[in-house]
Design a protein around this motif. Structure first.
Motif, PDB file in Angstrom:
ATOM      1  N   HIS A   1      50.871  28.152  28.831  1.00  0.00           N
ATOM      2  CA  HIS A   1      49.559  27.735  29.322  1.00  0.00           C
ATOM      3  C   HIS A   1      49.154  26.314  28.934  1.00  0.00           C
ATOM      4  O   HIS A   1      48.147  25.802  29.416  1.00  0.00           O
ATOM      5  CB  HIS A   1      48.484  28.690  28.794  1.00  0.00           C
ATOM      6  CG  HIS A   1      48.703  30.119  29.125  1.00  0.00           C
ATOM      7  ND1 HIS A   1      49.440  30.973  28.318  1.00  0.00           N
ATOM      8  CD2 HIS A   1      48.294  30.880  30.181  1.00  0.00           C
ATOM      9  CE1 HIS A   1      49.464  32.180  28.843  1.00  0.00           C
ATOM     10  NE2 HIS A   1      48.780  32.158  29.994  1.00  0.00           N
ATOM     11  N   GLY A   2      49.944  25.674  28.074  1.00  0.00           N
ATOM     12  CA  GLY A   2      49.525  24.385  27.533  1.00  0.00           C
ATOM     13  C   GLY A   2      49.291  23.300  28.559  1.00  0.00           C
ATOM     14  O   GLY A   2      48.382  22.471  28.401  1.00  0.00           O
ATOM     15  N   ALA A   3      50.086  23.263  29.621  1.00  0.00           N
ATOM     16  CA  ALA A   3      49.960  22.199  30.612  1.00  0.00           C
ATOM     17  C   ALA A   3      48.574  22.172  31.239  1.00  0.00           C
ATOM     18  O   ALA A   3      48.070  21.101  31.611  1.00  0.00           O
ATOM     19  CB  ALA A   3      51.028  22.369  31.702  1.00  0.00           C
ATOM     20  N   VAL A   4      47.918  23.314  31.336  1.00  0.00           N
ATOM     21  CA  VAL A   4      46.562  23.386  31.901  1.00  0.00           C
ATOM     22  C   VAL A   4      45.591  22.540  31.081  1.00  0.00           C
ATOM     23  O   VAL A   4      44.606  22.002  31.601  1.00  0.00           O
ATOM     24  CB  VAL A   4      46.087  24.850  31.945  1.00  0.00           C
ATOM     25  CG1 VAL A   4      44.647  24.937  32.424  1.00  0.00           C
ATOM     26  CG2 VAL A   4      47.008  25.677  32.824  1.00  0.00           C
ATOM     27  N   TYR A   5      45.872  22.360  29.812  1.00  0.00           N
ATOM     28  CA  TYR A   5      45.004  21.593  28.910  1.00  0.00           C
ATOM     29  C   TYR A   5      45.607  20.212  28.595  1.00  0.00           C
ATOM     30  O   TYR A   5      45.039  19.460  27.799  1.00  0.00           O
ATOM     31  CB  TYR A   5      44.812  22.363  27.600  1.00  0.00           C
ATOM     32  CG  TYR A   5      44.358  23.774  27.819  1.00  0.00           C
ATOM     33  CD1 TYR A   5      42.998  24.100  27.897  1.00  0.00           C
ATOM     34  CD2 TYR A   5      45.292  24.821  27.965  1.00  0.00           C
ATOM     35  CE1 TYR A   5      42.584  25.410  28.116  1.00  0.00           C
ATOM     36  CE2 TYR A   5      44.874  26.128  28.184  1.00  0.00           C
ATOM     37  CZ  TYR A   5      43.532  26.419  28.259  1.00  0.00           C
ATOM     38  OH  TYR A   5      43.109  27.725  28.481  1.00  0.00           O
ATOM     39  N   GLY A   6      46.751  19.916  29.212  1.00  0.00           N
ATOM     40  CA  GLY A   6      47.425  18.649  28.932  1.00  0.00           C
ATOM     41  C   GLY A   6      48.230  18.688  27.644  1.00  0.00           C
ATOM     42  O   GLY A   6      48.620  17.637  27.122  1.00  0.00           O
ATOM     43  N   LEU A   7      48.503  19.884  27.148  1.00  0.00           N
ATOM     44  CA  LEU A   7      49.250  20.041  25.898  1.00  0.00           C
ATOM     45  C   LEU A   7      50.697  20.397  26.217  1.00  0.00           C
ATOM     46  O   LEU A   7      50.967  21.405  26.868  1.00  0.00           O
ATOM     47  CB  LEU A   7      48.615  21.126  25.031  1.00  0.00           C
ATOM     48  CG  LEU A   7      47.177  20.838  24.584  1.00  0.00           C
ATOM     49  CD1 LEU A   7      46.560  22.070  23.925  1.00  0.00           C
ATOM     50  CD2 LEU A   7      47.146  19.646  23.618  1.00  0.00           C
ATOM     51  N   CYS A   8      51.620  19.563  25.716  1.00  0.00           N
ATOM     52  CA  CYS A   8      53.024  19.744  26.082  1.00  0.00           C
ATOM     53  C   CYS A   8      53.950  19.749  24.877  1.00  0.00           C
ATOM     54  O   CYS A   8      53.753  18.983  23.919  1.00  0.00           O
ATOM     55  CB  CYS A   8      53.469  18.615  27.014  1.00  0.00           C
ATOM     56  SG  CYS A   8      52.595  18.590  28.608  1.00  0.00           S
ATOM     57  N   GLN A   9      54.962  20.621  24.961  1.00  0.00           N
ATOM     58  CA  GLN A   9      56.045  20.580  23.990  1.00  0.00           C
ATOM     59  C   GLN A   9      56.903  19.369  24.337  1.00  0.00           C
ATOM     60  O   GLN A   9      57.253  19.160  25.494  1.00  0.00           O
ATOM     61  CB  GLN A   9      56.885  21.856  24.065  1.00  0.00           C
ATOM     62  CG  GLN A   9      58.055  21.884  23.100  1.00  0.00           C
ATOM     63  CD  GLN A   9      58.911  23.139  23.252  1.00  0.00           C
ATOM     64  OE1 GLN A   9      58.450  24.153  23.779  1.00  0.00           O
ATOM     65  NE2 GLN A   9      60.162  23.065  22.802  1.00  0.00           N
ATOM     66  N   ILE A  10      57.260  18.569  23.331  1.00  0.00           N
ATOM     67  CA  ILE A  10      57.963  17.311  23.581  1.00  0.00           C
ATOM     68  C   ILE A  10      59.459  17.420  23.347  1.00  0.00           C
ATOM     69  O   ILE A  10      60.263  16.818  24.064  1.00  0.00           O
ATOM     70  CB  ILE A  10      57.366  16.188  22.706  1.00  0.00           C
ATOM     71  CG1 ILE A  10      55.856  16.067  22.958  1.00  0.00           C
ATOM     72  CG2 ILE A  10      58.053  14.851  22.991  1.00  0.00           C
ATOM     73  CD1 ILE A  10      55.478  15.774  24.390  1.00  0.00           C
ATOM     74  N   TYR A  11      59.855  18.207  22.343  1.00  0.00           N
ATOM     75  CA  TYR A  11      61.264  18.292  21.971  1.00  0.00           C
ATOM     76  C   TYR A  11      61.754  19.731  22.067  1.00  0.00           C
ATOM     77  O   TYR A  11      61.088  20.662  21.586  1.00  0.00           O
ATOM     78  CB  TYR A  11      61.463  17.773  20.538  1.00  0.00           C
ATOM     79  CG  TYR A  11      60.876  16.397  20.312  1.00  0.00           C
ATOM     80  CD1 TYR A  11      61.326  15.293  21.032  1.00  0.00           C
ATOM     81  CD2 TYR A  11      59.845  16.209  19.380  1.00  0.00           C
ATOM     82  CE1 TYR A  11      60.780  14.048  20.839  1.00  0.00           C
ATOM     83  CE2 TYR A  11      59.296  14.953  19.177  1.00  0.00           C
ATOM     84  CZ  TYR A  11      59.761  13.880  19.906  1.00  0.00           C
ATOM     85  OH  TYR A  11      59.212  12.635  19.723  1.00  0.00           O
ATOM     86  N   LYS A  12      62.938  19.903  22.672  1.00  0.00           N
ATOM     87  CA  LYS A  12      63.486  21.251  22.823  1.00  0.00           C
ATOM     88  C   LYS A  12      63.764  21.910  21.480  1.00  0.00           C
ATOM     89  O   LYS A  12      63.655  23.140  21.367  1.00  0.00           O
ATOM     90  CB  LYS A  12      64.782  21.195  23.646  1.00  0.00           C
ATOM     91  CG  LYS A  12      64.574  20.866  25.117  1.00  0.00           C
ATOM     92  CD  LYS A  12      65.902  20.872  25.868  1.00  0.00           C
ATOM     93  CE  LYS A  12      65.697  20.573  27.348  1.00  0.00           C
ATOM     94  NZ  LYS A  12      66.992  20.565  28.099  1.00  0.00           N
ATOM     95  N   ASN A  13      64.148  21.111  20.466  1.00  0.00           N
ATOM     96  CA  ASN A  13      64.491  21.703  19.174  1.00  0.00           C
ATOM     97  C   ASN A  13      63.266  21.950  18.295  1.00  0.00           C
ATOM     98  O   ASN A  13      63.402  22.451  17.180  1.00  0.00           O
ATOM     99  CB  ASN A  13      65.491  20.802  18.424  1.00  0.00           C
ATOM    100  CG  ASN A  13      64.882  19.482  17.970  1.00  0.00           C
ATOM    101  OD1 ASN A  13      63.991  18.942  18.623  1.00  0.00           O
ATOM    102  ND2 ASN A  13      65.362  18.949  16.852  1.00  0.00           N
ATOM    103  N   GLU A  14      62.061  21.601  18.805  1.00  0.00           N
ATOM    104  CA  GLU A  14      60.833  21.816  18.042  1.00  0.00           C
ATOM    105  C   GLU A  14      59.787  22.514  18.915  1.00  0.00           C
ATOM    106  O   GLU A  14      58.874  21.872  19.450  1.00  0.00           O
ATOM    107  CB  GLU A  14      60.289  20.496  17.503  1.00  0.00           C
ATOM    108  CG  GLU A  14      61.198  19.799  16.512  1.00  0.00           C
ATOM    109  CD  GLU A  14      60.571  18.565  15.889  1.00  0.00           C
ATOM    110  OE1 GLU A  14      59.385  18.275  16.196  1.00  0.00           O
ATOM    111  OE2 GLU A  14      61.249  17.875  15.105  1.00  0.00           O
ATOM    112  N   PRO A  15      59.886  23.821  19.070  1.00  0.00           N
ATOM    113  CA  PRO A  15      58.941  24.543  19.936  1.00  0.00           C
ATOM    114  C   PRO A  15      57.513  24.563  19.393  1.00  0.00           C
ATOM    115  O   PRO A  15      56.603  25.004  20.100  1.00  0.00           O
ATOM    116  CB  PRO A  15      59.543  25.956  19.987  1.00  0.00           C
ATOM    117  CG  PRO A  15      60.358  26.069  18.751  1.00  0.00           C
ATOM    118  CD  PRO A  15      60.921  24.711  18.513  1.00  0.00           C
TER     119      PRO A  15
END
Length: 223
Positions: free
Chosen positions: A180-194
Motif C-alpha cells: 500500500h505504500g505507493a498510495v502515500y508516496g512511500l517506496c521500498q528502495i533496495y531489494k535487500n532491505e525490505p
C-alpha cells in the motif's frame, strides 16, 4: 741515652709539615672536583646525530579523560529503543525526519492501524557520528568495506543522515507498506532491505520506481 741533634729534629718537623700541607691540598682538590662535577655526569650525552632518549613515563601525555565517542552515541544521535512508533515525538530519530516523509508515514500508519498493523521505527534520522559507527561495525561484521557498502552507506551519502529514510518494523508493517505504500508516496528502495522506505511523491500517480539490488547500485551512493 743518645740525643737527636737539633738539626735532625728540625728536618723531621719540616717533612711532617710538608706531608700535612700536601695532604690538605689533595683533599681540597678532591672536594673542588666533586663540587664542580656535572649533575648528569653519570648519564653521558648521546652521540651527535643519535636519537634523544625517550622521556620518562611521567612526561608522557595522559590519556583523554572523556569517554570515546562510540560509548556516548545515544538518543540524541538517533538511537531508538524497541517500541518507538512514527507518532513518538520524544525521539530525534522520528522528529528529525523530513516533514513530508514523516507526514506520509503517519497518514499511512493511521490507515494501517485499521488493519491492526503498527508502524514501529527501527531507525530513522541518524547523526553523522552514529552513521560512521554503524559503517565501522558493518566493515567489522562483513569483513570489507565493499561488502559493508551493500548494507550501510557513508555519512556523506546516507539518506538516514539527511532525514530522508526510515527503517520500518515489524515485518507485518513492512509487508503492509509493500502493498500500500505507493498510495502515500512511500517506496521500498533496495531489494535487500525490505524495511527501508523513502518518500517518492510521484509514486502516488505512477507507482514506485524500480528497486536497486542494494545500495551499491544506487547512483546517489557514488556522489
Amino acid at each position: 741515652m743518645t740525643r737527636t741533634p737539633p738539626s735532625a729534629r728540625t728536618t723531621t718537623r719540616r717533612i711532617r709539615l710538608l706531608l700535612v700541607v700536601g695532604l690538605i691540598g689533595v683533599i681540597a682538590a678532591i672536594i673542588a672536583a666533586l663540587v664542580h662535577q656535572p649533575r648528569n655526569s653519570s648519564s653521558p650525552s648521546p652521540p651527535v646525530g643519535s636519537a634523544s632518549p625517550a622521556p620518562p613515563s611521567s612526561f608522557l601525555a595522559a590519556p583523554p579523560s572523556k569517554a570515546p565517542r562510540k560509548e556516548r552515541i545515544g538518543k540524541a544521535d538517533g538511537v531508538v529503543p524497541d517500541g518507538v512508533t512514527v507518532f513518538d515525538d520524544r525521539f530525534p530519530a522520528v522528529t528529525n525526519l523530513d516533514p513530508e516523509l514523516l507526514g506520509a508515514l503517519r497518514q499511512a500508519a493511521t490507515d494501517a492501524a485499521d488493519d491492526g498493523v503498527t508502524f514501529y521505527v527501527n531507525s530513522g534520522w541518524r547523526s553523522t557520528e552514529y552513521q560512521n559507527r554503524l559503517l565501522r561495525d558493518a566493515v567489522s561484521k562483513y569483513g570489507s568495506e565493499e561488502e559493508a557498502a551493500r548494507w550501510v552507506a557513508t555519512a556523506a551519502t546516507s539518506s538516514h543522515v539527511s532525514g530522508d529514510a526510515v527503517d520500518i518494523g515489524h515485518p507485518d508493517a513492512a509487508s503492509w507498506l509493500s502493498g500500500h505504500g505507493a498510495v502515500y508516496g512511500l517506496c521500498q528502495i533496495y531489494k535487500n532491505e525490505p524495511w527501508h522506505y523513502e518518500l517518492r511523491p510521484k509514486a502516488i500517480d505512477r507507482g514506485c520506481p524500480h528497486m536497486y539490488a542494494d545500495p551499491t547500485q544506487d547512483p546517489r551512493m557514488h556522489q
